[in-house]
Design an enzyme around this catalytic site. Structure first.
Site, PDB file in Angstrom:
ATOM      1  N   ASP A  13       0.867  -1.161   0.000  1.00  0.00           N
ATOM      2  CA  ASP A  13       0.000   0.000   0.000  1.00  0.00           C
ATOM      3  C   ASP A  13       0.917   1.228   0.000  1.00  0.00           C
ATOM      4  O   ASP A  13       2.127   1.113   0.210  1.00  0.00           O
ATOM      5  CB  ASP A  13      -0.891  -0.035   1.250  1.00  0.00           C
ATOM      6  CG  ASP A  13      -1.685   1.244   1.446  1.00  0.00           C
ATOM      7  OD1 ASP A  13      -2.362   1.659   0.495  1.00  0.00           O
ATOM      8  OD2 ASP A  13      -1.601   1.820   2.541  1.00  0.00           O
ATOM      9  N   ASP A  15      -0.131   5.136   1.168  1.00  0.00           N
ATOM     10  CA  ASP A  15      -0.316   6.095   2.269  1.00  0.00           C
ATOM     11  C   ASP A  15      -0.330   5.396   3.625  1.00  0.00           C
ATOM     12  O   ASP A  15      -1.132   4.497   3.863  1.00  0.00           O
ATOM     13  CB  ASP A  15      -1.635   6.859   2.082  1.00  0.00           C
ATOM     14  CG  ASP A  15      -1.686   7.584   0.751  1.00  0.00           C
ATOM     15  OD1 ASP A  15      -0.663   8.162   0.362  1.00  0.00           O
ATOM     16  OD2 ASP A  15      -2.745   7.558   0.088  1.00  0.00           O
ATOM     17  N   ASP A 173      -1.864  -0.991   5.904  1.00  0.00           N
ATOM     18  CA  ASP A 173      -2.087  -0.347   7.204  1.00  0.00           C
ATOM     19  C   ASP A 173      -3.554  -0.010   7.449  1.00  0.00           C
ATOM     20  O   ASP A 173      -3.887   0.498   8.514  1.00  0.00           O
ATOM     21  CB  ASP A 173      -1.256   0.937   7.317  1.00  0.00           C
ATOM     22  CG  ASP A 173      -1.885   2.101   6.569  1.00  0.00           C
ATOM     23  OD1 ASP A 173      -2.301   1.915   5.399  1.00  0.00           O
ATOM     24  OD2 ASP A 173      -1.976   3.195   7.140  1.00  0.00           O
TER      25      ASP A 173
END
Length: 237
Positions: A13, A15, A173
């Site tokens: 991922d 961000d 996250d």
């Protein structure tokens, strides 16, 4: 015990996983809302975290920002670029070392994000040369790649890298991203983010990004008896 033949690729991922851009996106959205006399709140951020751009567009409209889709997208993009260009983006502590390990070992990587492809490509360019061979972002979503939490984005990244998804590792996250990795059948490592990811099958939670290492990723090989992803492993919450 680690497996030298695993992983065949690592799918990240963007961000909050590679770089700490989540607060910057929030700042950009707040600025856009204020430009139209509206307030972008923490609740608005939570509702759009890790979700594709159309979710943000819909939320902006809900709070009273009256722009058509094309104009809204451009406004979000321009405010985001302005904020990001003013910031000095660095890889989150622990991530840079892992990227160097992957590069030295010849293991390819991809960035898979619901956010802007252009920003993800800037991050990819800051990594060791040639490491990030695939970037999946909003441009791909517009072209038909279904965004997270659908597994399509991660499966597309693995296909473009020419590797079996089951022989990859996802690093995430957010709840939607983690759900995407698990739905794709890919062992998924969860690092801390703004929004907690509930424990569940298919996930390994780390206390910090600093725990990331190639040795850790290799230990997740589902073919290794000691792996938490081995078919005979007993999952515990």
């Amino acid at each position: 015990m680690s497996s030298p033949g695993f992983p065949h690729a690592v799918l990240f991922d963007h961000d909050g996983t590679l770089v700490d851009t989540e607060p910057l996106w929030e700042e950009a959205k707040r600025a856009l809302a204020a430009e139209h006399g509206r307030d972008w709140t923490a609740q608005d951020t939570a509702a759009t975290l890790g979700r594709p751009i159309p979710v943000t567009i819909a939320r902006m409209r809900e709070i009273g920002v009256d722009l058509d889709d094309r104009t809204m997208f451009r406004a979000i993009y321009e405010h985001s670029v302005r904020v990001l260009e003013a910031a000095q983006l660095e890889f989150i502590e622990g991530v840079g070392a892992l990227l160097e390990e992957l590069s030295a070992t010849g293991i390819p990587a991809a960035i898979v994000t619901n956010a802007t492809s252009e920003v993800a490509r800037l991050t990819a360019a800051a990594a060791p040369r040639g490491l990030f061979r695939v970037v999946i972002g909003d441009e791909e979503v517009a072209a038909g790649v279904r965004p997270k939490p659908d597994p399509h984005a991660y499966l597309t990244a693995a296909r473009r890298l020419g590797v079996d998804p089951a022989r990859c590792v996802v690093v995430e996250d957010s709840p939607s991203g983690a759900a995407s990795g698990v739905a794709a059948g890919i062992p998924t490592v969860v690092v801390p983010g703004i929004k907690a990811v509930p424990a569940g099958p298919g996930l390994v939670h780390l206390p910090s990004h600093r725990e990331l290492s190639l040795e850790l990723l290799q230990s997740l090989d589902p073919h290794a008896p000691s792996s938490p992803f081995h078919p005979d492993a007993v999952w515990r919450a």
